[in-house]
Design an enzyme around this catalytic site. Structure first.
Site, PDB file in Angstrom:
ATOM      1  N   ASN A  21       0.877  -1.179   0.000  1.00  0.00           N
ATOM      2  CA  ASN A  21       0.000   0.000   0.000  1.00  0.00           C
ATOM      3  C   ASN A  21       0.911   1.224   0.000  1.00  0.00           C
ATOM      4  OD1 ASN A  21      -1.800   2.041   0.429  1.00  0.00           O
ATOM      5  ND2 ASN A  21      -2.333   1.455   2.531  1.00  0.00           N
TER       6      ASN A  21
ATOM      7  N   LYS B 128       0.106   4.251  -0.585  1.00  0.00           N
ATOM      8  CA  LYS B 128      -0.570   5.482  -0.155  1.00  0.00           C
ATOM      9  C   LYS B 128      -0.313   6.588  -1.188  1.00  0.00           C
ATOM     10  CE  LYS B 128      -0.276   3.622   4.446  1.00  0.00           C
ATOM     11  NZ  LYS B 128      -0.212   3.785   5.877  1.00  0.00           N
TER      12      LYS B 128
ATOM     13  N   HIS C  40      -9.663   1.326   4.602  1.00  0.00           N
ATOM     14  CA  HIS C  40      -8.394   1.529   5.312  1.00  0.00           C
ATOM     15  C   HIS C  40      -8.617   2.535   6.442  1.00  0.00           C
ATOM     16  CE1 HIS C  40      -4.327   2.890   6.175  1.00  0.00           C
ATOM     17  NE2 HIS C  40      -3.918   1.739   5.674  1.00  0.00           N
TER      18      HIS C  40
ATOM     19  N   GLU D  56      -7.038   5.016   7.455  1.00  0.00           N
ATOM     20  CA  GLU D  56      -6.855   6.434   7.104  1.00  0.00           C
ATOM     21  C   GLU D  56      -8.107   6.977   6.423  1.00  0.00           C
ATOM     22  OE1 GLU D  56      -3.087   6.003   5.073  1.00  0.00           O
ATOM     23  OE2 GLU D  56      -2.158   5.531   6.993  1.00  0.00           O
TER      24      GLU D  56
ATOM     25  N   GLU E 117      -5.780  -4.583  10.668  1.00  0.00           N
ATOM     26  CA  GLU E 117      -4.763  -3.553  10.862  1.00  0.00           C
ATOM     27  C   GLU E 117      -5.069  -2.775  12.139  1.00  0.00           C
ATOM     28  OE1 GLU E 117      -2.637  -2.498   6.970  1.00  0.00           O
ATOM     29  OE2 GLU E 117      -4.363  -1.206   7.131  1.00  0.00           O
TER      30      GLU E 117
ATOM     31  N   GLY F  10       2.118   2.649  10.738  1.00  0.00           N
ATOM     32  CA  GLY F  10       3.077   3.737  10.564  1.00  0.00           C
ATOM     33  C   GLY F  10       3.727   4.192  11.862  1.00  0.00           C
TER      34      GLY F  10
ATOM     35  N   SER G  23       3.082  -1.879  10.525  1.00  0.00           N
ATOM     36  CA  SER G  23       4.529  -1.968  10.753  1.00  0.00           C
ATOM     37  C   SER G  23       5.109  -3.351  10.473  1.00  0.00           C
ATOM     38  CB  SER G  23       4.874  -1.501  12.172  1.00  0.00           C
ATOM     39  OG  SER G  23       4.468  -0.151  12.352  1.00  0.00           O
TER      40      SER G  23
HETATM   41  P1  PGA Z   1       2.660   0.494   7.713  1.00  0.00           P
HETATM   42  O1  PGA Z   1       1.229   0.761   7.030  1.00  0.00           O
HETATM   43  O2  PGA Z   1       3.164  -0.814   7.183  1.00  0.00           O
HETATM   44  O3  PGA Z   1       3.498   1.672   7.277  1.00  0.00           O
HETATM   45  O4  PGA Z   1       2.442   0.447   9.192  1.00  0.00           O
HETATM   46  C1  PGA Z   1       0.303  -0.273   6.877  1.00  0.00           C
HETATM   47  C2  PGA Z   1      -0.951   0.233   6.210  1.00  0.00           C
HETATM   48  O5  PGA Z   1      -1.313   1.412   6.399  1.00  0.00           O
HETATM   49  O6  PGA Z   1      -1.624  -0.510   5.464  1.00  0.00           O
END
Ligand code: PGA
Length: 242
Positions: A8, A10, A88, A90, A160, A166, A205
C-alpha cells in the site's frame, strides 16, 4: 494457502519512481508469495503493463454517472485492475468512511469482479477498553453484510490495528493471531462455503525482520504493508525473495 503480500504505497511515489521500483523488483520476484501493489490511481496502468497485479486504495460505490472526482471500479476492471482496498483506517479517520457506508462499496467491488481487501482494526483506546473483538465483529458484519461471494478469491480481510500503522509498533504474533482466529471464525459463520479459504492479512509496521514470525501464525495469510513496501529490496524480502 499461498501467502499474499500487498504493497500500500498510499500517496507516495511519482511515475518515475514507480517504474524504478518495478524494474528493480520484477527480475528478482519468484512468485513464491503473491505480490500485489496499490499505487496512486494515476500510475496503476504502469503496474498493470508490467504484468503485476494492481489495486486501487479506494473507489466509488457507483460504476458510472455524475460523481465528479470519483474513480469507477468498473473502469478499473476494464483497464486490467485486480483489487480495491476498502475501509483503510486512514479513510475511516480522514474521510468519514464507516463500516455501514463501506458495505455498498464492497458490494460494487465484488459485483464488478474485483477483489475487495476490506480493512478492520481497533484504536489503542478500544484495545485498552477490551473492545477489540466486539468492534471487529461489528466491522465485519456491517461492512460485509449480505455480500455474496462467488469464490474465496473475491474477498481478502486485512486486520490492521490502528495503533500499529506507521508507528513502528507491531502487534505481537500472538496478539495478531488471536484476532485473526476470531476473524476466521466470523468469516466461516458468515460465508460457510468459503470462509476458511478467504485470506486474512495482518497490517501495521510489517517489516522484513518481523514478517516470518507473523506469517508462521496459523491464521495469518499475508501482509498489507505501507512503509516497508516502498523499497524494492524490502518488498522482495517480504515476498520471501531475499
Ligand atoms: P505500515 O502501514 O506498514 O506503514 O504500518 C500499513 C498500512 O497502512 O496498510
Amino acid at each position: 494457502m499461498k501467502k499474499l503480500m500487498v504493497a500500500n504505497w498510499k500517496m507516495n511515489k511519482n511515475g518515475n519512481e514507480v517504474m524504478e521500483f518495478l524494474h528493480a523488483f520484477k527480475p528478482k520476484y519468484s512468485q513464491k508469495r503473491d505480490a500485489w501493489i496499490a499505487s496512486q490511481a494515476l500510475y496503476l496502468k504502469l503496474i498493470i503493463n508490467e504484468g503485476v497485479s494492481a489495486g486501487l486504495q479506494n473507489c466509488s460505490e457507483h460504476v458510472s454517472g455524475a460523481y465528479t472526482g470519483e474513480v469507477s471500479p468498473r473502469s478499473f476492471k476494464e483497464m486490467g485492475g485486480t483489487f480495491v482496498i476498502t475501509g483503510h483506517s486512514e479513510r475511516r479517520q480522514y474521510f468519514n468512511e464507516t463500516s455501514r457506508s463501506l458495505n455498498a462499496k464492497n458490494r460494487t467491488v465484488l459485483a464488478e469482479g474485483l477483489t475487495a481487501i476490506y480493512c478492520v482494526g481497533e484504536t489503542l483506546a478500544e484495545r485498552e477498553a477490551n473492545l477489540t473483538l466486539s468492534l471487529i465483529a461489528d466491522q465485519i458484519h456491517q461492512g460485509l453484510n449480505d455480500l455474496s461471494l462467488a469464490n474465496e478469491n473475491n474477498l481478502v480481510v486485512a486486520y490492521e490495528p490502528v495503533w500499529a500503522i506507521g508507528t513502528g509498533k507491531t502487534a505481537t504474533p500472538a496478539q495478531a493471531q488471536e484476532v485473526h482466529a476470531f476473524i476466521r471464525q466470523t468469516l466461516k459463520a458468515k460465508f460457510p462455503a468459503f470462509g476458511d479459504k478467504v485470506r486474512i492479512l495482518y497490517g501495521g509496521s510489517v517489516k522484513p525482520d518481523n514478517v516470518e514470525e507473523l506469517l508462521s501464525q496459523k491464521d495469518i495469510d499475508g501482509g498489507l504493508v505501507g512503509g516497508a513496501s516502498l523499497k524494492p529490496k524490502d518488498f522482495l524480502a517480504l515476498c520471501g525473495d531475499v
